[in-house]
Design a protein around this motif. Structure first.
Motif, PDB file in Angstrom:
ATOM      1  N   GLY A 658       0.839  -1.182   0.000  1.00 41.76           N
ATOM      2  CA  GLY A 658       0.000   0.000   0.000  1.00 41.76           C
ATOM      3  C   GLY A 658       0.876   1.234   0.000  1.00 41.76           C
ATOM      4  O   GLY A 658       2.109   1.138   0.094  1.00 41.76           O
ATOM      5  N   ARG A 659       0.251   2.392  -0.111  1.00 39.19           N
ATOM      6  CA  ARG A 659       0.981   3.660  -0.182  1.00 39.19           C
ATOM      7  C   ARG A 659       0.786   4.442   1.104  1.00 39.19           C
ATOM      8  O   ARG A 659      -0.298   4.438   1.690  1.00 39.19           O
ATOM      9  CB  ARG A 659       0.477   4.505  -1.357  1.00 39.19           C
ATOM     10  CG  ARG A 659       0.538   3.837  -2.714  1.00 39.19           C
ATOM     11  CD  ARG A 659       1.969   3.633  -3.188  1.00 39.19           C
ATOM     12  NE  ARG A 659       2.729   4.879  -3.148  1.00 39.19           N
ATOM     13  CZ  ARG A 659       2.689   5.820  -4.114  1.00 39.19           C
ATOM     14  NH1 ARG A 659       1.891   5.674  -5.152  1.00 39.19           N
ATOM     15  NH2 ARG A 659       3.432   6.894  -4.009  1.00 39.19           N
ATOM     16  N   LEU A 660       1.832   5.137   1.525  1.00 43.03           N
ATOM     17  CA  LEU A 660       1.760   6.039   2.668  1.00 43.03           C
ATOM     18  C   LEU A 660       2.324   7.396   2.265  1.00 43.03           C
ATOM     19  O   LEU A 660       3.267   7.487   1.468  1.00 43.03           O
ATOM     20  CB  LEU A 660       2.573   5.509   3.855  1.00 43.03           C
ATOM     21  CG  LEU A 660       2.086   4.266   4.591  1.00 43.03           C
ATOM     22  CD1 LEU A 660       3.039   3.935   5.735  1.00 43.03           C
ATOM     23  CD2 LEU A 660       0.672   4.455   5.114  1.00 43.03           C
ATOM     24  N   ALA A 661       1.763   8.438   2.835  1.00 45.07           N
ATOM     25  CA  ALA A 661       2.330   9.779   2.716  1.00 45.07           C
ATOM     26  C   ALA A 661       2.075  10.496   4.035  1.00 45.07           C
ATOM     27  O   ALA A 661       0.934  10.534   4.518  1.00 45.07           O
ATOM     28  CB  ALA A 661       1.709  10.547   1.555  1.00 45.07           C
ATOM     29  N   ALA A 662       3.130  11.027   4.615  1.00 44.94           N
ATOM     30  CA  ALA A 662       3.003  11.742   5.886  1.00 44.94           C
ATOM     31  C   ALA A 662       2.887  13.238   5.615  1.00 44.94           C
ATOM     32  O   ALA A 662       3.569  13.774   4.737  1.00 44.94           O
ATOM     33  CB  ALA A 662       4.212  11.453   6.767  1.00 44.94           C
ATOM     34  N   VAL A 663       2.026  13.887   6.374  1.00 46.91           N
ATOM     35  CA  VAL A 663       1.907  15.348   6.343  1.00 46.91           C
ATOM     36  C   VAL A 663       2.286  15.842   7.731  1.00 46.91           C
ATOM     37  O   VAL A 663       1.632  15.488   8.721  1.00 46.91           O
ATOM     38  CB  VAL A 663       0.481  15.782   5.967  1.00 46.91           C
ATOM     39  CG1 VAL A 663       0.355  17.303   6.027  1.00 46.91           C
ATOM     40  CG2 VAL A 663       0.113  15.275   4.583  1.00 46.91           C
ATOM     41  N   ILE A 664       3.363  16.624   7.807  1.00 43.22           N
ATOM     42  CA  ILE A 664       3.887  17.091   9.090  1.00 43.22           C
ATOM     43  C   ILE A 664       3.650  18.597   9.190  1.00 43.22           C
ATOM     44  O   ILE A 664       4.131  19.367   8.350  1.00 43.22           O
ATOM     45  CB  ILE A 664       5.381  16.779   9.246  1.00 43.22           C
ATOM     46  CG1 ILE A 664       5.640  15.280   9.066  1.00 43.22           C
ATOM     47  CG2 ILE A 664       5.881  17.218  10.613  1.00 43.22           C
ATOM     48  CD1 ILE A 664       6.153  14.907   7.706  1.00 43.22           C
ATOM     49  N   VAL A 665       2.895  18.996  10.193  1.00 44.37           N
ATOM     50  CA  VAL A 665       2.609  20.406  10.453  1.00 44.37           C
ATOM     51  C   VAL A 665       3.503  20.847  11.610  1.00 44.37           C
ATOM     52  O   VAL A 665       3.552  20.177  12.651  1.00 44.37           O
ATOM     53  CB  VAL A 665       1.130  20.597  10.821  1.00 44.37           C
ATOM     54  CG1 VAL A 665       0.843  22.065  11.099  1.00 44.37           C
ATOM     55  CG2 VAL A 665       0.231  20.059   9.724  1.00 44.37           C
ATOM     56  N   SER A 666       4.218  21.959  11.431  1.00 50.90           N
ATOM     57  CA  SER A 666       5.097  22.425  12.503  1.00 50.90           C
ATOM     58  C   SER A 666       5.072  23.937  12.607  1.00 50.90           C
ATOM     59  O   SER A 666       4.873  24.639  11.613  1.00 50.90           O
ATOM     60  CB  SER A 666       6.539  21.944  12.273  1.00 50.90           C
ATOM     61  OG  SER A 666       7.115  22.581  11.153  1.00 50.90           O
ATOM     62  N   SER A 667       5.269  24.417  13.824  1.00 56.33           N
ATOM     63  CA  SER A 667       5.306  25.857  14.071  1.00 56.33           C
ATOM     64  C   SER A 667       5.942  26.100  15.430  1.00 56.33           C
ATOM     65  O   SER A 667       5.859  25.250  16.331  1.00 56.33           O
ATOM     66  CB  SER A 667       3.896  26.455  14.034  1.00 56.33           C
ATOM     67  OG  SER A 667       3.918  27.834  14.372  1.00 56.33           O
ATOM     68  N   GLU A 668       6.555  27.262  15.590  1.00 51.46           N
ATOM     69  CA  GLU A 668       7.041  27.651  16.903  1.00 51.46           C
ATOM     70  C   GLU A 668       5.873  27.967  17.849  1.00 51.46           C
ATOM     71  O   GLU A 668       6.033  27.950  19.059  1.00 51.46           O
ATOM     72  CB  GLU A 668       7.958  28.870  16.778  1.00 51.46           C
ATOM     73  CG  GLU A 668       9.256  28.567  16.024  1.00 51.46           C
ATOM     74  CD  GLU A 668      10.149  29.786  15.889  1.00 51.46           C
ATOM     75  OE1 GLU A 668       9.754  30.865  16.402  1.00 51.46           O
ATOM     76  OE2 GLU A 668      11.227  29.675  15.287  1.00 51.46           O
ATOM     77  N   ASP A 669       4.720  28.254  17.265  1.00 51.76           N
ATOM     78  CA  ASP A 669       3.488  28.538  18.029  1.00 51.76           C
ATOM     79  C   ASP A 669       2.671  27.242  18.084  1.00 51.76           C
ATOM     80  O   ASP A 669       2.135  26.785  17.065  1.00 51.76           O
ATOM     81  CB  ASP A 669       2.703  29.645  17.338  1.00 51.76           C
ATOM     82  CG  ASP A 669       1.437  30.037  18.100  1.00 51.76           C
ATOM     83  OD1 ASP A 669       0.983  29.238  18.956  1.00 51.76           O
ATOM     84  OD2 ASP A 669       0.894  31.108  17.819  1.00 51.76           O
ATOM     85  N   GLU A 670       2.565  26.646  19.259  1.00 49.14           N
ATOM     86  CA  GLU A 670       1.878  25.365  19.381  1.00 49.14           C
ATOM     87  C   GLU A 670       0.420  25.458  18.961  1.00 49.14           C
ATOM     88  O   GLU A 670      -0.112  24.570  18.295  1.00 49.14           O
ATOM     89  CB  GLU A 670       1.992  24.849  20.818  1.00 49.14           C
ATOM     90  CG  GLU A 670       1.407  23.460  21.015  1.00 49.14           C
ATOM     91  CD  GLU A 670       1.680  22.899  22.394  1.00 49.14           C
ATOM     92  OE1 GLU A 670       1.407  21.702  22.604  1.00 49.14           O
ATOM     93  OE2 GLU A 670       2.159  23.666  23.273  1.00 49.14           O
TER      94      GLU A 670
END
Length: 750
Positions: A658-670
């Motif tokens: 199967g296929r996987l793709a990760a989406v990573i959200v990041s910020s200095e402001d939680e």
């Protein structure tokens, strides 16, 4: 400022253009931009073709880029079109590399300019190589050398004339040294116009490997595999071959035979290694096979060497290059073969910037170059095995060790039954085995895949744990340097004399072992043994690796204490015992590939033992001796283990099924990170064969000062995930303070 194609449409009511229209081309710049920009070609300049390197104005700067494929926008007004400033004297970027850059950008969802930047990683290489000044005989000097001209020559000047041949250009230092004269003598001959300045010819910095240089004699099964690879290269076509074989079976000798065939075809070869800076022994084997060293490409190279290597590759002078993953983007004009050694290694995955897997991209680069691609491993990844079983890759196998050496005997030490003494980490049976090995005059290795002294430091009084201020990670003690370090962001601080939470003096204690702590214990248990620690902290580059290899090979070391860098490629004939201090270490956590990676690593480490005439022995210390990983290592039946791993993943559609793709959200402001992650979760795509997991805090929820949230798109193998991701991400407004990163086919889930 020039305008990208997709934003440069003329308004319908704009009047038609009058007067002559300049030729125009598309130029891709090495910036994180969405596409190429249109530029005009000034009068008197030849229109540069696709692949030409050019200099252009951009946002008040002068930048270098590449003329790209595709038609410029004919509706863009002449007034908005800026001119190319000039073309650069450098071989043009090949069509195959331009197509590769476009493909990587589309697959990884990265801006094409960001991918181009990897192919233009050495801007100084675009400058014409400089030539050094030298000297040659003038017509008067040639006459004087022949005895004419009526010159009265001193003994020194006569010596200079005697060693210089007509038409020959030589460096001044070479002339004075060979003639045995001072620089003043040469200056006097210049004043007398007997010699004149001239540019020295460029010296070849990269000798050509000799494919006919005598190599080792191959065993029948090696020769059969080598013949298959030679045929692949000789047919000058694309194809992928998995070369599998037990550790010590001679896989390197086999694929070097394919490199020799590539050289006979007058094409270039690329060999990718996971730890090129630590491959001193590999380079020695290459030199023995071809009579010279290959060109190198890795992070330890100095600026001048990188410039010369990039240029030599582009001009076809560097025939064979050995490099790290970034070498895939070098400008080979005629690439005929790509070798990916230790193809299962996670070091081939680039985790920052443009996120890509060099093993997979090597296959794509080979396809665009009509080149052969060989994936090499003693423990192939499940993805590669699946491709071989499906007929997409050809499979070759070397089941026996070279020279009649047998595979090591592997035993698991159940730590519940034979625990180490209190406060120690090496069990009595392993201590006894090391003593017996050293008493026979043989070498032993203790392996622990953990750097530093201890992975955790806490206060005995209040329980405070020393934590990185920038990451969700404990600080690792490095006792020799008296510092604590985060192995994720690099933050370091001195080890404090008292607890920073409660102030208790001398209350901080190390919890768990690192390789430095094993070295400390080994010094107490084996005081007479000459010890060598091999970790990235102590073996930082090629010179240190070469020296370590020399010490072990020349038996200046009795006991090696190492981390994962000792698992790859080393050949230590005197090493007969390997003891793994914590065989369970890689099994912790919820990584879907944890068992696969652990069996690969431990099999590779075990393969360091008994590679010559003396039999090898491996002892694995484990709290879970019945684990399938331990049982597979004991039996040596890795094929059954991988088949069971495949069977466990197939029903759930996990990779490679199967296929996987990760989406990573990041910020200095939680809170900002949480908001964007929530909005992405609410707008997640659905439908048959598609599922989105999350959002959830990443295992490293704070990394380098940024709060991180993860979503995971899971899809059937036949689903193209990139269009889904583009559509999904376009529905959510992302503020500038938040970064959204996409990792197609993730390897790490931190």
């Amino acid at each position: 400022m020039p305008t990208p194609e997709k934003k440069s449409r003329k308004k319908p009511h704009q009047p038609a253009l009058l007067g002559p229209v300049r030729p125009r081309v598309k130029v891709l710049l090495p910036l994180p931009l969405d596409g190429a920009y249109d530029y005009g070609v000034p009068e008197g300049m030849a229109v540069p073709g696709p692949g030409s390197f050019v200099e252009v104005p951009f946002a008040g700067r002068e930048l270098r880029g590449v003329v790209w494929d595709g038609a410029p926008d004919p509706t863009l007004s002449e007034g908005r079109l800026k001119n190319i400033l000039g073309t650069l004297i450098v071989p043009p970027m090949t069509d195959s590399l331009r197509r590769f850059i476009d493909w990587v950008a589309a697959y990884t969802m990265a801006p094409p300019g960001a991918v181009l930047r990897m192919a233009m990683s050495v801007p100084s290489a675009l400058e014409p190589p400089g030539q050094q000044a030298g000297w040659r005989l003038s017509p008067a000097g040639e006459a004087a050398r022949a005895g004419g001209g009526g010159y009265r020559l001193t003994e020194g000047r006569r010596s200079v004339l005697d060693i210089m041949l007509p038409g020959e250009i030589r460096a001044g230092a070479d002339i004075t040294e060979e003639a045995g004269v001072s620089a003043a003598v040469l200056r006097g001959m210049v004043d007398q116009r007997l010699v004149e300045p001239a540019l020295l010819p460029r010296r070849t910095a990269f000798p050509s490997p000799d494919p006919e240089h005598p190599g080792p004699e191959l065993r029948p099964e090696q020769e059969e595999a080598a013949a298959s690879l030679r045929n692949l290269v000789g047919e000058r076509r694309f194809g992928v071959t998995l070369l599998a074989g037990v550790t010590g079976s001679g896989k390197t000798e086999v694929y070097l035979d394919a490199v020799a065939e590539c050289l006979r075809q007058k094409r270039q070869a690329l060999v990718l290694l996971p730890e090129i800076a630590l491959s001193a022994q590999w380079l020695e084997r290459f030199q023995e096979r071809f009579g010279c060293e290959p060109a190198l490409w890795h992070s330890e190279l100095g600026g001048r060497r990188r410039r010369n290597t990039w240029r030599a590759v582009a001009e076809g002078e560097a025939k064979v290059l050995v490099g790290a993953r970034s070498a895939l983007f070098l400008p080979f004009p005629d690439l005929g073969l790509i070798i990916v050694d230790e193809e299962h290694e996670t070091a081939f995955k680039q985790e920052e910037g443009v996120i890509y897997h060099a093993r997979d991209m090597a296959v794509v680069r080979a396809r665009f170059s009509q080149a052969g691609c060989v994936l090499v491993s003693a423990t192939p990844s499940l993805e590669t095995l699946n491709n071989a079983e499906g007929g997409r890759y050809t499979a070759l196998s070397l089941p026996r060790r070279h020279g009649g050496a047998g595979l090591p005997e592997i035993t698991v030490l159940d730590l519940k039954r034979v625990p180490p003494e209190r406060g120690r980490f090496i069990s009595p049976p392993l201590v006894e085995a090391v003593n017996e090995t050293l008493a026979r005059g043989e070498q032993a290795m203790l392996f622990l895949n953990r750097r530093g002294y201890a992975p955790l430091t806490l206060c005995r009084t209040c329980g405070h744990r020393m934590r990185c201020p920038n990451c969700t990670a404990w600080l690792v003690e490095h006792r020799a340097q008296r510092r604590l370090q985060c192995h994720h962001c690099g933050h370091t601080e001195p080890t404090p004399p008292s607890c920073p939470e409660c102030g208790a003096e001398n209350s901080l204690t190390a919890i768990g072992p690192g390789v430095e702590r094993v070295q400390e214990e080994a010094a107490l248990l084996f005081p007479e043994a000459r010890r060598l620690v091999m970790a990235s902290d102590t073996i930082p580059g090629p010179a240190a690796a070469a020296e370590a290899a020399r010490q072990v090979a020349e038996r200046e070391v009795d006991l090696i204490i190492g981390t994962q860098i000792v698992a790859k490629g080393w050949h230590f004939p005197g090493l007969t015992l390997v003891g793994v201090v914590d065989a369970d270490l890689g099994l912790a956590g919820g990584d879907l590939r944890a068992a696969e990676r652990t069996v690969q690593l431990l099999h590779q480490v075990a393969g360091r033992a008994g590679r010559a005439e003396h039999p090898g022995r491996v002892l694995l210390q484990s709290w879970i001796p019945d684990h399938p990983v331990m049982q597979a290592l004991i039996s040596g039946d890795l094929d059954t283990f991988m088949a069971e791993e495949a069977a466990a993943r197939r029903p759930g559609g996990w990779p490679p099924f199967g296929r996987l793709a990760a989406v990573i959200v990041s910020s200095e402001d939680e809170r900002a990170a949480d908001r964007v992650a929530r909005d992405l979760g609410l707008s997640a795509p659905g439908g048959e064969g598609v599922q989105v997991l999350g959002p959830a805090p990443a295992p490293l929820s704070l990394l380098r000062g940024r709060h991180r949230r993860r979503l995971l798109l899971k899809a059937r193998r036949d689903v193209a995930v990139q269009p889904l991701l583009w559509d999904w991400l376009s529905r959510v407004e992302v503020p500038s303070a938040v970064r959204v990163q996409v990792d197609v086919d993730p390897v790490s889930f931190l």
